[in-house]
Motif scaffolding. Sequence first.
Motif, mmCIF file in Angstrom:
data_model
loop_
_atom_site.group_PDB
_atom_site.id
_atom_site.type_symbol
_atom_site.label_atom_id
_atom_site.label_comp_id
_atom_site.label_asym_id
_atom_site.label_seq_id
_atom_site.Cartn_x
_atom_site.Cartn_y
_atom_site.Cartn_z
ATOM 1 N N ARG A 28 -4.316 11.196 8.795
ATOM 2 C CA ARG A 28 -5.075 9.982 9.088
ATOM 3 C C ARG A 28 -6.303 10.453 9.843
ATOM 4 N NH1 ARG A 28 -1.712 6.913 12.242
ATOM 5 N NH2 ARG A 28 -0.949 5.719 10.480
ATOM 6 N N ASP A 49 4.706 3.443 9.730
ATOM 7 C CA ASP A 49 4.038 2.522 8.817
ATOM 8 C C ASP A 49 2.808 1.938 9.497
ATOM 9 O OD1 ASP A 49 3.474 1.047 6.595
ATOM 10 O OD2 ASP A 49 5.187 -0.304 6.765
ATOM 11 N N SER A 50 1.781 1.664 8.732
ATOM 12 C CA SER A 50 0.537 1.142 9.272
ATOM 13 C C SER A 50 -0.024 0.120 8.294
ATOM 14 C CB SER A 50 -0.473 2.274 9.471
ATOM 15 O OG SER A 50 -1.735 1.761 9.791
ATOM 16 N N SER A 51 -0.658 -0.900 8.821
ATOM 17 C CA SER A 51 -1.295 -1.888 7.956
ATOM 18 C C SER A 51 -2.661 -1.388 7.473
ATOM 19 C CB SER A 51 -1.451 -3.219 8.685
ATOM 20 O OG SER A 51 -2.261 -3.036 9.837
ATOM 21 N N GLU A 52 -3.182 -0.352 8.115
ATOM 22 C CA GLU A 52 -4.465 0.228 7.710
ATOM 23 C C GLU A 52 -4.275 1.074 6.458
ATOM 24 O OE1 GLU A 52 -7.394 -0.434 9.303
ATOM 25 O OE2 GLU A 52 -6.199 -1.791 10.532
ATOM 26 N N ARG A 53 -5.293 1.135 5.647
ATOM 27 C CA ARG A 53 -5.247 1.947 4.425
ATOM 28 C C ARG A 53 -6.068 3.208 4.628
ATOM 29 N NH1 ARG A 53 -4.243 -1.346 -0.709
ATOM 30 N NH2 ARG A 53 -3.006 -3.062 0.103
ATOM 31 N N ASP A 54 -5.715 3.965 5.669
ATOM 32 C CA ASP A 54 -6.496 5.136 6.048
ATOM 33 C C ASP A 54 -5.691 6.431 6.008
ATOM 34 O OD1 ASP A 54 -4.839 4.504 8.136
ATOM 35 O OD2 ASP A 54 -6.369 4.662 9.687
ATOM 36 N N TYR A 58 0.830 -1.206 0.000
ATOM 37 C CA TYR A 58 0.000 0.000 0.000
ATOM 38 C C TYR A 58 0.861 1.251 0.000
ATOM 39 C CZ TYR A 58 -3.143 3.570 1.888
ATOM 40 O OH TYR A 58 -3.850 4.717 2.088
#
Length: 189
Positions: free
Chosen positions: A132, A166-171, A54
């Motif tokens: 975010r 870094d984040s695993s969310e796509r926000d 992402y």
Amino acid sequence: MVLKDSRFFTGIALAGFMIAVAGCQSGDNTIAGVGDDATKAPEGKILASELRAYCPSVTLREGTAFFNTYAKGGDGDASKIVYQAAITDVTRSCARADGMLTMNVAVAGKVVPGPAGVAGNVTMPIRIAVVRGDEVLYSQLHQHQVAAGAQSTQWVFSDPNVVIPDSSERDIQIFAGYDEGPPKKKAEE
């Protein structure tokens, strides 16, 4: 009889060539000195997993794609426009390391001289912001200068220093655009 023999030998030569090539294409990736490094991308190469990762897209906010420079005292008067600048394209690239997402945000556009146009430098206030939800993760205002003349001038600006966790969310949203700041207050008489 000679014709049959030449076909036979041609067939044998072709089969031998195919066997030799097949041996070169074997599935064993263990080459001396390579070992487990076969799953790592060579220097300068990108892995397929990185391509599928992402990377937030860049958006222009309403009203931030255009910027006008006016002659002194001519704010808002179309005949006093020195330059009009427009953002024509935006993009980004992403890299991940040590739990951080590093992005290079690029903005491209053009500067067109107006009726009061003169050759010289145009300073454009370009803001790159990453959010975010309501949380601002990154915001930087850049004063990008472009040497402009009598014709339209294309320009490219990039901010390679956009670093966020870094984040695993796509926000996550990236915004780019001109930011002239709050409207100037007129002096009270």
